[in-house]
Design a protein around this motif. Structure first.
Motif, short mmCIF file in Angstrom:
data_model
loop_
_atom_site.label_atom_id
_atom_site.label_comp_id
_atom_site.label_asym_id
_atom_site.label_seq_id
_atom_site.Cartn_x
_atom_site.Cartn_y
_atom_site.Cartn_z
N LEU A 129 0.83 -1.22 0.00
CA LEU A 129 0.00 0.00 0.00
C LEU A 129 0.86 1.26 0.00
O LEU A 129 0.37 2.35 -0.28
N LEU A 130 2.11 1.10 0.37
CA LEU A 130 2.97 2.28 0.49
C LEU A 130 3.70 2.59 -0.81
O LEU A 130 4.43 3.56 -0.87
N THR A 131 3.53 1.76 -1.82
CA THR A 131 4.31 1.95 -3.04
C THR A 131 3.39 2.11 -4.24
O THR A 131 2.27 1.62 -4.23
N PRO A 132 3.87 2.81 -5.26
CA PRO A 132 3.06 2.85 -6.48
C PRO A 132 3.01 1.46 -7.09
O PRO A 132 3.92 0.66 -6.89
N SER A 133 1.96 1.17 -7.83
CA SER A 133 1.83 -0.18 -8.39
C SER A 133 2.98 -0.50 -9.33
O SER A 133 3.29 -1.66 -9.57
N LEU A 134 3.64 0.53 -9.85
CA LEU A 134 4.77 0.32 -10.76
C LEU A 134 5.92 -0.42 -10.10
O LEU A 134 6.67 -1.13 -10.76
N LEU A 135 6.05 -0.25 -8.78
CA LEU A 135 7.21 -0.82 -8.10
C LEU A 135 7.28 -2.33 -8.27
O LEU A 135 8.36 -2.89 -8.49
N GLY A 136 6.12 -2.98 -8.19
CA GLY A 136 6.10 -4.43 -8.36
C GLY A 136 6.68 -4.81 -9.71
O GLY A 136 7.49 -5.74 -9.82
N GLY A 137 6.27 -4.09 -10.75
CA GLY A 137 6.75 -4.36 -12.10
C GLY A 137 8.25 -4.19 -12.20
O GLY A 137 8.96 -5.02 -12.78
N ILE A 186 -8.81 9.51 7.29
CA ILE A 186 -9.12 10.01 5.96
C ILE A 186 -7.92 10.75 5.38
O ILE A 186 -7.53 10.54 4.23
N SER A 187 -7.30 11.60 6.19
CA SER A 187 -6.20 12.38 5.64
C SER A 187 -5.02 11.46 5.31
O SER A 187 -4.32 11.67 4.31
N MET A 188 -4.83 10.42 6.13
CA MET A 188 -3.78 9.46 5.85
C MET A 188 -4.06 8.73 4.52
O MET A 188 -3.18 8.60 3.68
N TYR A 189 -5.28 8.28 4.38
CA TYR A 189 -5.68 7.58 3.16
C TYR A 189 -5.44 8.45 1.94
O TYR A 189 -4.88 7.99 0.93
N LEU A 190 -5.84 9.71 2.03
CA LEU A 190 -5.66 10.61 0.90
C LEU A 190 -4.17 10.84 0.63
O LEU A 190 -3.73 10.86 -0.52
N PHE A 191 -3.40 11.01 1.70
CA PHE A 191 -1.97 11.27 1.51
C PHE A 191 -1.29 10.09 0.82
O PHE A 191 -0.59 10.27 -0.18
N LEU A 192 -1.51 8.89 1.33
CA LEU A 192 -0.87 7.71 0.75
C LEU A 192 -1.25 7.55 -0.72
O LEU A 192 -0.40 7.30 -1.57
N ASN A 193 -2.53 7.70 -1.00
CA ASN A 193 -2.95 7.51 -2.38
C ASN A 193 -2.43 8.60 -3.30
O ASN A 193 -2.09 8.35 -4.44
#
Lengths: 350, 570, 366
Positions: free
Chosen positions: B124-132, B493-500
């Protein structure tokens, strides 16, 4: 449907957005008054942009450059898409074929920069005053990873035709000409060298060996440098840089000759900052600027400046084909459509 | 007063028109304003995009011509099949893994549960690109474990499925855990009393109990994979999917009309999955309302240790993905110079915007967290606690739910059409930080809105009535009571928004400008230019930043719990 | 204090023809009511009868669809709650959890131009009034339910409202606390004399606390009256049944003052009903009298005790006799009486229905 949509848009623009608009407009008005900022579209390698901007801003401290960088094809498409409402003031460092296209679309501002007469005639638009001025030539090459080639028992290719040898199947990467200027100059040079029919035949055969087409022109060489693919069709400058970083690369100039294009500069017609734009273009053709270009490009517009670039393959000037830019520019759209129809399924997403 | 007296003087039985007090005016006004924000931020852009798909490049109406062209171009419509196939396969893999993992966490006495739970938060802490990117280093042509693929290429379906599974896993796991956590121990006691075998109990009690959670998880996985763009972009090679097609059409070829067509094609299954999921969730609520006795697992060494083994493997995969990205970021020149250095962190000489992009991302995420929390929580408050105006409040709720069904790529493209139009008086925000914040707030609106609504519903419904009777203006009670009481939810909520905001690529990739490059987009662009190691380095910077933010959030939440424990104790 | 609404002084709160619709559902139907100044009125009825809806209409929290509400001579029908003059206490207390007791009580006062010191003084006063002088610095969560409700009461009274509205204030409390607190609230109300309306579904609460009770059912008022009226002279079968326990036996009028029940004749005030009218005879179990052998009183018969249920201070017996066919009637016998008369299941005894305690309702209302 059209009527309906228009009326909705009109209604929207009049009522609901008006409030928010005022707030935004107020915010923007306050921002516009700083030092002149030129929006410059470019396809120059990212790592060089800082140097270019610094050199220019040192000379003209009251003008700031705001870069918008992407691959050649993207910048070209972006400029075309913004034809009605141009966002760029100057294009500095885009393929000459692309600038010719823009010139044909009436999107360039003719201007003879101070000292233009000093440049090699080849590097200046024929019109008077010229619409664009060249900076340097960037030249196609093949990046060949000796380590990976050895692992896969791949012989050293010496010509473009060699690359169609089935032994290379899945071992060659090249840029997608739709997005990459390098890709386009490759395709247009093959069509010039082998003739229209022969060119497509060659590409059909080459397509069989291609592992993937990349979005950017430098990526095949970077991937070859990293061993992700043994052979990358790219350009000499990129190969030299990667080699300098220690990659086990050989930069090969195919025997048939190599395609090339100029990086060039032009003012976008309709810019509101014409004076600043002229100053920038004046700067781009100075001897100093050309010395700067020479850091990566072996052939530059200002005669007598060019010094050999480390790791550049010898004999590159001789290998450059006689490129018909006008033909390439005029046929660009047709070539790209045909290419897409034939090969796009192997293209890397982009 | 005289007006009211006259009205009442009319025939008895005449309809009373409640007079609106100052609070009512302010609250309704504010709610309409936030409602308009949603209309401008979601509905009008979507409408514009759909109408664009029916136009040619000059803006003339051409009916379904673009769709005809789309479906007669095999390279394009094959992507539908590809997307569906990859999504279904990933859904099966992730669902099974998440179920076993979730089962181990909730129903067994496996050791180190806390650790296993924490590890799953990593993606959850990384962009989905990282896996790739990690997969390139593990299984690419120079990958360290290339042999495991037995000659198959990681660039293509294999890579997309592994990469997608990695980043959607925590999303699925959270739903599965919730579903497994709510069960009634009495059902298991009954099964035992009836001498049902373990296997039979599993199939007759455990699975049916978690049914709705599993269905919901399946839809979430499907939608996330179906609409994701990061993983196929990096590791997809020449395997086309719908989300990457949009990107290719729009960025690669500047063919906006076809981009709009693909967007509509992408939008339809996403909306369908969303609608089915909402229906299923409604059923689940009914199931939960029963009073249940919580189930406390009892030790069972064979099961516990085999679960431990399974979870260890999954956790190891997650750690390997992250660890490889970090290692690759530090290697000087993969694979020929494995010396460690910080060269790859020299972002300023790469594509994508350099360090500035990183700091822009932090700024953008902070703005998004601040503005988004404010707008979303206040909007939810007005909707939940306002007096009267039922129609308006229902409409508002509907508008707030819509963004969840809209894939980020589609939203981003819609914004180009809507805000970049010279006829739009708002086109000034195009290319600014403001539009990035706007699109991110809108993209992640629904989940935040629902979190806020849940928290508000848990508050006493009569606070507003009491404060009205005490003549206190609503905003005073909002600030002095509602906000402090809901502070944990507000922080969430603010955490969720920040991470995303830190990790999102899909919505912003069409909207950033050279002034507002973002770290997540820089990862994409560096990868595009072949600078994979720097891309990994930037992705890790995002991961560290998000981890830091999460830590801060945990500390704040704990501190808040301590300072307010006097009155929060129930 | 006028107790029957016949006094000349104008009513403090006047409700005229109030109707409230929720979509197609009619929650209140043409309700009219007057409440006098200083009166304690209870709205009593089963859940869904509209009592809370009426209270919320008076408060302006859910304004009525049609009809008029006047308070202190002013029409407040359409006013938002903040512009009305009332204090309110809810079943859930609705205390602000993040504020101390003092801050909760002071909440309304802090909106006025009152000086800080005066506010503190008033808060202290109020806390003393509700019997919590030492709890001011605690948070609501640290108090018991009864204490919390007192704080809520103090908060509602802080602004010295003209009208105090209590919405099921005791329903969330334990039985013992409830009994205790209802006496306290009643006492407090009498001391400060604030006009009070309380909604409750608990008849005991209504009977013990109210000056007048408004019994509601299905959106209409069934009866308004003093607790004694309501209990002793229920106006409708619903009221009779809802409050206390009532035996209902079908019968018909034979002549003026005479009613036949399953063949037995009873003396009762027939209130002018014509002979032949079908009626229901109603009598409370505690009004069934047991007589010694020398019975000569009216409406007396021999009955068999069919069932006895011990309820502590008394027995509730089911008695039947051929006298009123197969109808079974409940009667309350004190422990003392049972002992003295040696009543037991299967035994017989003589009982009477004193005419003064019999109510007649037209028709078969069971």
């Amino acid at each position: 449907m059209v009527f309906c949509k228009n009326s909705v848009m009109r209604w929207v623009s009049r009522s609901t957005m008006a409030v928010a608009f005022c707030a935004v407009a107020a915010g923007l008005a306050g921002k516009a008054q700083a030092a002149t900022e030129l929006t410059v579209y470019t396809a120059v390698e990212a790592e060089d942009l800082k140097t270019y901007a610094k050199a220019f801003e040192k000379e003209y401290p009251d003008i700031k450059i705001k870069w918008v960088r992407d691959s050649t094809g993207i910048v070209t498409a972006k400029l075309l898409a913004e034809k009605e409402n141009p966002k760029a003031d100057v294009v500095w460092g885009l393929a000459a074929t692309s600038l010719m296209l823009l010139k044909a679309e009436g999107m360039t501002e003719p201007y003879a920069p101070k000292g233009v007469e000093m440049l090699d005639k080849k590097f200046v638009d024929g019109a008077n005053p010229p619409h664009w001025t060249g900076m340097d030539a960037w030249i196609a090459s093949v990046c060949y990873n000796t380590v990976e080639a050895k692992k896969n028992n791949l012989p050293v290719p010496t010509s473009w035709k060699d690359l169609t040898n089935p032994v290379y199947k899945g071992h060659v990467a090249m840029p997608n000409p739709n997005s990459s200027g390098t890709g386009f100059l490759d395709v247009s040079s093959w069509l010039q060298m082998f003739g229209e029919e022969g060119g497509w035949q060659f590409m059909d055969a080459l397509h069989e060996n291609i592992a993937w087409y990349t979005h950017s022109g430098s990526k095949p060489c970077k991937q070859a440098a990293a061993g992700e693919v043994p052979i990358g069709i790219s350009f000499a400058f990129r190969g030299a840089k990667s080699k300098a970083q220690g990659a086990p690369l050989e930069i090969i100039l195919p025997s048939e000759g190599v395609g090339w294009d100029m990086e060039a500069t032009a003012i976008v017609k309709g810019t509101k900052k014409l004076d600043a734009a002229k100053k920038l273009v004046d700067f781009t053709i100075t001897k100093g600027a050309n010395v700067m270009y020479n850091k990566g490009y072996a052939v530059v517009a200002y005669p007598g400046v060019a010094k050999p670039v480390k790791f550049f393959p010898a004999g590159i000037t001789e290998a450059m084909i006689k490129n018909d830019f006008e033909w390439a520019a005029v046929n660009r759209k047709r070539i790209l459509t045909e290419w897409q129809k034939r090969y796009d399924s192997k293209s890397e997403p982009k | 007063m005289s007006g009211a007296a006259t009205a009442a003087a009319a025939a008895p039985g005449a309809r009373i028109k409640p007079r609106m007090g100052r609070d009512d005016w302010i609250m309704r006004g504010a709610m309409v304003a936030i409602g308009l924000f949603l209309v401008l931020g979601v509905l009008l852009p979507l409408y514009t995009m759909m109408s664009k798909s029916l136009e040619d490049s000059d803006g003339a109406f051409v009916g379904l011509a673009n769709y005809v062209e789309y479906f007669s171009t095999p390279a394009l419509f094959y992507s539908i099949y590809n997307s569906l196939w990859i999504s279904v396969l990933s859904t099966v893999i992730v669902l099974v893994t998440a179920f076993i993992y979730g089962y181990a966490l909730t129903r067994t006495c496996m050791p180190f549960k806390g650790f296993f739970r924490m590890v799953t938060l990593v993606p959850l802490l990384t962009p989905s690109l990282l896996g790739g990117i990690s997969l390139v280093y593990w299984f690419g042509n120079q990958g360290v474990a290339k042999e495991l693929l037995l000659g198959e290429s990681i660039y293509g379906p294999i890579g997309i499925v592994i990469g997608s599974s990695y980043w959607v896993f925590p999303h699925a796991l959270m739903i599965v855990i919730t579903a497994l956590a709510v069960t009634d121990a009495r059902l298991y006691e009954a099964a035992e009393a009836l001498r049902a075998s373990k296997v039979r109990t599993f199939f007759t009690v455990t699975l049916p109990g978690a049914k709705y959670g599993l269905i919901s998880a399946a839809f979430v996985i499907f939608t996330l994979v179906f609409t994701d763009f990061g993983v196929p972009k990096v590791i997809g090679g020449s395997y086309n999917m719908l989300a990457t097609d949009i990107y290719k059409q729009v960025i690669g070829q500047q063919n906006f009309q076809m981009g709009a067509v693909v967007s509509v094609v992408l939008l339809i299954p996403a909306v369908l999955a969303f609608a089915v999921d909402r229906l299923v969730q409604r059923k689940q609520v009914a199931l939960l309302s029963a009073r249940a006795v919580p189930l406390v697992p009892t030790p069972e060494p064979v099961r516990d240790w085999s679960m431990f083994a399974f979870c260890s493997v999954v956790a190891a995969i997650i750690i390997c993905m992250l660890g490889m990205a970090q290692y690759a970021a530090l290697v000087t020149f993969w694979p020929y110079n494995l010396e460690l250095s910080l060269n790859n962190y020299n972002f300023d000489v790469m594509d994508g915007g350099g360090w500035e992009a990183y700091f822009n991302s932090i700024r953008m995420s902070l703005y998004t967290a601040a503005a988004g929390t404010l707008i979303i929580f206040f909007g939810a408050y007005l909707m939940e606690k306002g007096r009267g105006f039922q129609g308006g409040r229902t409409a508002f709720h509907m508008a707030a739910i819509v963004p969840l069904a809209v894939p980020g790529m589609v939203l981003g493209l819609s914004y180009i059409f809507f805000f970049n139009s010279p006829h739009n008086p708002l086109n000034g925000i195009y290319g600014t930080m403001l539009i990035l914040v706007l699109v991110t707030v809108v993209h992640f609106y629904t989940v935040s809105h629902l979190t806020a609504v849940t928290a508000l519903k848990q508050m006493d419904a009569e606070f507003e009535s009491v404060s009205a009777s005490l003549k206190a203006p609503f905003y005073r009670t909002f600030l002095r009571v509602t906000v402090p009481v809901c502070m944990p939810a507000i922080l969430d909520i603010s955490m969720y928004l920040f991470l995303n905001a830190m990790t999102t690529v899909s919505a912003v990739v069409f909207l950033y400008s050279s002034d507002t490059t973002l770290a997540s987009v820089a990862v994409l662009n560096m990868d595009d230019a072949g600078d994979i190691a720097p891309a990994a380095a930037m992705a890790m910077m995002i991961a560290y930043t998000c981890a830091g933010a999460r830590l801060l959030h945990a500390l704040l939440t704990r501190g808040l719990a301590r300072t307010t424990q006097a009155w929060r104790r129930r | 204090m006028p107790m029957d609404g016949t006094a000349a002084a104008p009513a403090y709160l006047r409700i005229t023809d109030v109707t409230k619709m929720f979509g197609d559902f009619t929650a209140l139907k043409d309700v009219s009511l007057e409440v006098n100044e200083g009166e304690f009125v209870c709205f009593l009825g089963p859940s869904g009868c509209g009592k809370t809806t009426l209270l919320r209409a008076i408060a302006g929290l859910d304004i009525q669809t049609a009809g008029k509400v006047e308070q202190a001579g002013a029409d407040i029908s359409a006013l938002p709650p903040a512009e009305r003059d009332f204090g309110i206490v809810f079943q859930s207390y609705a205390l602000f959890p993040n504020m101390t007791v003092r801050r909760n009580v002071a909440y309304g006062l802090e909106n006025t131009k009152m000086a800080k010191a005066d506010i503190e003084k008033r808060v202290t006063e109020l806390l003393e009034l509700v019997g919590l002088p030492d709890q001011g610095d605690k948070y609501p969560a640290q108090l018991s339910g009864g204490q919390q409700q007192r704080v809520a009461l103090a908060r509602a009274l802080a602004m010295s409202p003209g009208l105090l509205l209590l919405d099921e204030p005791l329903s969330a409390l334990d039985a013992k606390v409830r009994v205790h607190l209802r006496a306290e609230i009643k006492d407090l109300q009498q001391r400060i004399g604030v006009t009070t309306i309380m909604v409750t579904h608990d008849q005991e609460e209504a009977l013990t606390m109210a000056d007048r009770i408004v019994v509601m059912n299905q959106g209409v008022i069934e009866q308004v009256g003093t607790p004694q009226d309501i209990y002793g002279r229920p106006a409708t079968a619903f009221v009779a049944d809802f409050i206390g326990t009532m035996n209902f036996v079908p019968g018909s009028v034979i002549a003026d003052g005479r009613v036949s029940v399953g063949g037995t004749e009873l003396t009762v005030d027939t209130e002018g009903r014509a002979p032949g009218t079908v009626v229901t005879v109603a009598i409370r179990p505690e009004d069934v009298a047991v007589h010694d052998a020398d019975m000569s009183s009216e409406n007396a018969f021999e009955v068999t005790v069919q069932h006895m249920e011990f309820l502590g201070s008394f027995y509730r017996a089911e008695i039947g006799s051929g006298a009123f066919a197969d109808h079974v009637v409940q009667a309350d016998f004190s422990v003392n009486l049972v002992r003295r008369n040696d009543l037991k299941v299967g035994g017989t005894t003589r009982v009477s229905f004193p005419p003064a305690f019999i109510r007649l309702f037209t028709g078969d209302v069971r």
